[in-house]
Design a protein around this motif. Structure first.
Motif, short mmCIF file in Angstrom:
data_model
loop_
_atom_site.label_atom_id
_atom_site.label_comp_id
_atom_site.label_asym_id
_atom_site.label_seq_id
_atom_site.Cartn_x
_atom_site.Cartn_y
_atom_site.Cartn_z
N GLN A 14 21.88 24.96 70.44
CA GLN A 14 22.56 25.17 69.15
C GLN A 14 21.59 24.91 68.00
OE1 GLN A 14 25.39 26.43 68.52
NE2 GLN A 14 25.87 25.83 66.45
N GLU A 15 20.79 23.87 68.12
CA GLU A 15 19.82 23.55 67.07
C GLU A 15 18.78 24.66 66.93
OE1 GLU A 15 16.24 22.38 65.18
OE2 GLU A 15 16.34 22.60 67.35
N VAL A 16 18.31 25.18 68.05
CA VAL A 16 17.33 26.27 68.01
C VAL A 16 17.94 27.50 67.35
CG1 VAL A 16 16.04 27.89 69.47
CG2 VAL A 16 15.99 25.45 69.98
N ARG A 17 19.21 27.77 67.63
CA ARG A 17 19.89 28.91 67.02
C ARG A 17 19.97 28.74 65.50
NH1 ARG A 17 24.61 30.30 65.06
NH2 ARG A 17 25.56 28.28 65.44
N LEU A 18 20.34 27.54 65.05
CA LEU A 18 20.41 27.28 63.61
C LEU A 18 19.04 27.42 62.95
CD1 LEU A 18 22.82 24.21 63.31
CD2 LEU A 18 23.19 26.52 62.44
N SER A 19 18.03 26.91 63.62
CA SER A 19 16.67 26.99 63.08
C SER A 19 16.22 28.44 62.96
CB SER A 19 15.72 26.22 64.00
OG SER A 19 14.39 26.37 63.58
N ALA A 20 16.50 29.24 63.97
CA ALA A 20 16.12 30.66 63.93
C ALA A 20 16.88 31.39 62.83
CB ALA A 20 16.38 31.30 65.29
N GLN A 21 18.16 31.09 62.67
CA GLN A 21 18.94 31.73 61.61
C GLN A 21 18.36 31.39 60.24
OE1 GLN A 21 22.94 30.35 62.14
NE2 GLN A 21 23.53 32.10 63.40
N GLN A 22 18.01 30.12 60.03
CA GLN A 22 17.46 29.70 58.75
C GLN A 22 16.11 30.37 58.50
OE1 GLN A 22 19.05 27.77 56.41
NE2 GLN A 22 17.37 28.43 55.11
N THR A 23 15.30 30.48 59.53
CA THR A 23 14.00 31.14 59.39
C THR A 23 14.17 32.61 59.02
OG1 THR A 23 13.02 29.61 60.97
CG2 THR A 23 11.82 31.65 60.55
N ARG A 24 15.10 33.30 59.70
CA ARG A 24 15.38 34.70 59.36
C ARG A 24 15.85 34.82 57.92
NH1 ARG A 24 17.34 34.89 64.61
NH2 ARG A 24 19.48 34.54 63.95
N ARG A 25 16.73 33.92 57.50
CA ARG A 25 17.24 33.94 56.13
C ARG A 25 16.10 33.74 55.13
NH1 ARG A 25 20.84 29.95 56.74
NH2 ARG A 25 22.14 31.28 58.01
N ASP A 26 15.20 32.81 55.41
CA ASP A 26 14.07 32.55 54.52
C ASP A 26 13.15 33.77 54.43
OD1 ASP A 26 15.06 30.01 54.14
OD2 ASP A 26 13.59 29.03 55.45
N ILE A 27 12.91 34.42 55.56
CA ILE A 27 12.05 35.61 55.57
C ILE A 27 12.69 36.74 54.78
CG2 ILE A 27 11.11 37.44 57.06
CD1 ILE A 27 10.62 35.20 59.16
N GLU A 28 13.99 36.94 54.95
CA GLU A 28 14.68 37.98 54.19
C GLU A 28 14.60 37.72 52.69
OE1 GLU A 28 18.62 37.96 55.79
OE2 GLU A 28 18.02 38.96 57.65
N ILE A 29 14.72 36.47 52.28
CA ILE A 29 14.61 36.13 50.85
C ILE A 29 13.21 36.41 50.34
CG2 ILE A 29 14.63 34.19 49.22
CD1 ILE A 29 16.94 33.02 50.94
N LEU A 30 12.20 36.03 51.13
CA LEU A 30 10.82 36.31 50.74
C LEU A 30 10.55 37.80 50.60
CD1 LEU A 30 8.78 33.72 52.82
CD2 LEU A 30 8.99 33.83 50.35
#
Length: 154
Positions: free
Chosen positions: A132-148
């Motif tokens: 679950q933690e890995v899933r949250l981390s990956a989601q946050q990373t994707r979100r950060d990349i999309e913002i960039l």
């Protein structure tokens, strides 16, 4: 019940305990991974909290969302560590019970099986929390990349 008086019977008990000892090694590796992820999440939370907040309302919302996600990730990792350590302790009890089984009059096979099953349940739940933690981390990373990517495209 045969007592542990001969070298051969002691060797047999050691052979029985090898499997749980390898499992302890695997749990130790998992704890290393979890503490590394916890360190990174805490460092990121510190960076987010000390970063100057922009006046833009959207960036404030994004920062709040990231902070909430990081706190949730930290809680998941903490619980995964607790469960993995508990599983390791129960595995240690299995090893102790394997060795003491020949010294006591009672049959400890049910207790050994119960301890091992409980250790596996703790380990399974800890691994699910890690997932679950890995899933949250990956989601946050994707979100950060999309913002960039949106910022760079402007």
């Amino acid at each position: 019940m045969e007592s542990l008086t001969s070298t051969a019977s002691i060797a047999q008990e050691i052979q029985l305990s090898i499997g749980p000892v390898f499992l302890l090694t695997a749990i130790a590796g998992m704890l290393t991974v979890l503490t590394g992820r916890l360190t990174r999440a805490v460092d990121r939370a510190n960076a987010v909290s000390s970063a100057p907040h922009l006046d833009d309302e959207q960036s404030g919302v994004l920062s709040d969302h990231e902070t909430f996600t990081l706190l949730h990730r930290i809680r998941l990792i903490e619980w995964a560590i607790r469960l993995n350590v508990s599983a390791a302790l129960f595995i240690c009890l299995v090893v102790v019970a394997l060795f003491t089984g020949d010294y006591v009059e009672q049959n400890l096979s049910s207790a050994i099986a119960g301890l091992f099953i409980f250790a596996m349940v703790l380990l399974i739940v800890g691994l699910l929390l890690f997932l679950q933690e890995v899933r949250l981390s990956a989601q946050q990373t994707r979100r950060d990349i999309e913002i960039l990517l949106k910022v760079k495209s402007k």
